[in-house]
Design a protein around this motif. Structure first.
Motif, PDB file in Angstrom:
ATOM      1  N   SER A 133       5.289  -0.872  -1.553  1.00 10.46           N
ATOM      2  CA  SER A 133       6.049  -1.618  -0.545  1.00 10.46           C
ATOM      3  C   SER A 133       7.334  -2.203  -1.115  1.00 10.46           C
ATOM      4  CB  SER A 133       5.188  -2.743   0.032  1.00 10.46           C
ATOM      5  OG  SER A 133       4.059  -2.221   0.692  1.00 10.46           O
ATOM      6  N   ARG A 358       5.053   4.412   7.211  1.00 12.67           N
ATOM      7  CA  ARG A 358       3.806   3.907   7.773  1.00 12.67           C
ATOM      8  C   ARG A 358       3.233   4.856   8.824  1.00 12.67           C
ATOM      9  NH1 ARG A 358       1.762  -1.311   7.312  1.00 12.67           N
ATOM     10  NH2 ARG A 358       0.126  -1.813   8.815  1.00 12.67           N
ATOM     11  N   TYR A 366      -1.195   3.684   3.273  1.00 12.44           N
ATOM     12  CA  TYR A 366      -2.051   2.864   4.122  1.00 12.44           C
ATOM     13  C   TYR A 366      -3.390   3.558   4.379  1.00 12.44           C
ATOM     14  CZ  TYR A 366       2.317   0.378   4.793  1.00 12.44           C
ATOM     15  OH  TYR A 366       3.485  -0.311   4.565  1.00 12.44           O
ATOM     16  N   ARG A 397      -3.340   1.056  11.040  1.00 11.20           N
ATOM     17  CA  ARG A 397      -2.050   1.040  11.720  1.00 11.20           C
ATOM     18  C   ARG A 397      -2.061   1.812  13.031  1.00 11.20           C
ATOM     19  NH1 ARG A 397      -2.366   5.297   8.557  1.00 11.20           N
ATOM     20  NH2 ARG A 397      -1.128   7.129   8.916  1.00 11.20           N
TER      21      ARG A 397
END
Length: 398
Positions: A133, A358, A366, A397
């Motif tokens: 990140s 993402r 993720y 997500r």
């Protein structure tokens, strides 16, 4: 169309792992190069420096780019001019080494494609997420079954509402190769997969149930809520599970099951998923990957075959095909599709553009964190007599 627009050149691959006797390292190299978009340029192919350099000719790696360790490779490659250094690193080593290698690659500024499960435990996965990140690298995880054309076809059908509300997901991954205690015979692949110091807290569930669970998440987008799991070790003397079943409750009220076995006689790599919705159901099986079955009560069953030119194929399903219908595509091609999606992002990053990290077609950091949380919670649930435990992680997500 030029290779890897807008870079208009092949991407240079640095392979970690894949030395003599390896299975998955060779698969990664073939998948990466299948579409002529990458070339294996450098390698740290073994934790043994001599074996690492001796394995370099197997990949046509020049001796000057054959390194004795991944640390040496990252240091030397970082000092090369932009037009020579590697663009990405593929991590194809046993689980317990993934974190240190991937973290070092990210900190050196290299894009990463990491084999699954992503790390040794959840703490490492969350730390790696923080590192990624704080960078701009592309990070992919090789849940390769997401790359099959009809898996992507099914995903679009589900997300477009063709199955209605999803009620149930049944997944299984059944193998038989560990029916006997192969690890006692010093079989390389069995030895590290059944060693908790190398594989982690789970055996079959860490190795293959993660694929089955990820496939359900990828195809449906349902968010998990809780899990109850039973793990079992049937082969005497084995230190990790070789069979298990988990029940997953999803936030929408749906239920899922994940079953994994490595001790079922005669079974090879039988990954299968069935999804029930209010309007219809789907079934896909990895050992027959070019067919997808769609069923509705009162209607004839429909069999979708992999056909890039068929009007029923979705955009992502057709884009994942390389051959005309009737010419089977399978494991290598699906693996290559994960690489191809990641390459698209790498090329944009290399051109100085901002990339989505993402919500991606390829499994990403993720997904890797979610997979490690799934393993941790399944092991903990089993240790508590299949207690219901939370399963939704902040990384979720879709």
């Amino acid at each position: 169309m030029a290779i890897n627009e807008p870079l208009n050149r092949k991407l240079r691959m640095g392979l970690v792992g894949g030395g003599q006797g390896s299975f998955i390292g060779r698969v990664h190299s073939i998948a990466a190069c299948l579409d002529n978009r990458a070339v294996v340029t450098a390698g740290a192919l073994s934790s043994n420096p001599e074996r690492s350099k001796a394995s370099a000719p197997d990949y046509d790696i020049h001796e000057s780019r054959a390194y004795g360790s991944y640390e040496a490779m990252f240091d030397a490659e970082s000092k090369l001019p932009d037009g020579e250094r590697i663009d990405f690193v593929s991590v194809t080593t046993p689980n317990h080494t993934h974190y240190e290698i991937a973290r070092a690659a990210v900190e050196a500024g290299f894009n990463v494609i990491c084999d699954k499960p992503m790390t040794f435990d959840l703490a490492q996965a969350e730390a790696l997420l923080e590192t990624v990140s704080n960078s701009d690298v592309v990070f992919a995880v090789s849940h390769n079954y997401t790359g099959y054309p009809l898996v992507r076809q099914a995903r679009e059908m589900i997300l477009n509402g063709e199955l209605g509300e999803i009620n149930a997901i049944r997944t299984q991954y059944i193998q038989g190769w560990l029916r006997t205690q192969l690890e006692a015979e010093d079989q390389k692949q069995a030895a590290w997969r059944t060693d908790p110091s190398k594989s982690g807290a789970a055996g079959a569930f860490g190795d293959i149930a993660t694929h089955a669970y990820n496939l359900g998440r990828y195809m449906t987008g349902l968010l998990p809520e809780t899990v109850s799991c039973h793990l079992k070790t049937f082969v005497e003397g084995r230190r990790l599970d070789d069979y298990g079943t988990a029940v997953v409750r999803y936030e929408n009220g749906g239920l899922g099951t994940v079953t994994a076995s490595q001790i079922s006689h005669g079974r090879e790599n039988d990954l299968e998923i069935e999804i029930d919705g209010t309007k219809g159901s789907l079934r896909w099986r990895q050992e027959n990957p070019n067919e997808l079955i769609f069923r509705q009560n009162g209607k004839a069953h429909q069999i979708y075959t992999r056909d890039p030119n068929a009007s029923y194929m979705s955009g992502s399903g057709a884009a994942a095909c390389r051959l005309p219908s009737g010419h089977p595509e399978a494991f290598f091609e699906a693996f290559a599709n994960v690489y191809a999606s990641a390459f698209d992002a790498m090329a944009l990053r290399g051109d100085g553009q901002t990339v989505e990290r993402r919500d991606t077609v390829y499994p990403n950091i993720y997904d890797g964190v979610e997979g490690m949380y799934f393993i941790q919670q399944c092991v903990a649930s089993s240790e508590q007599d299949a207690a219901w435990l939370p399963l939704k992680h902040d990384a979720a997500r879709r």
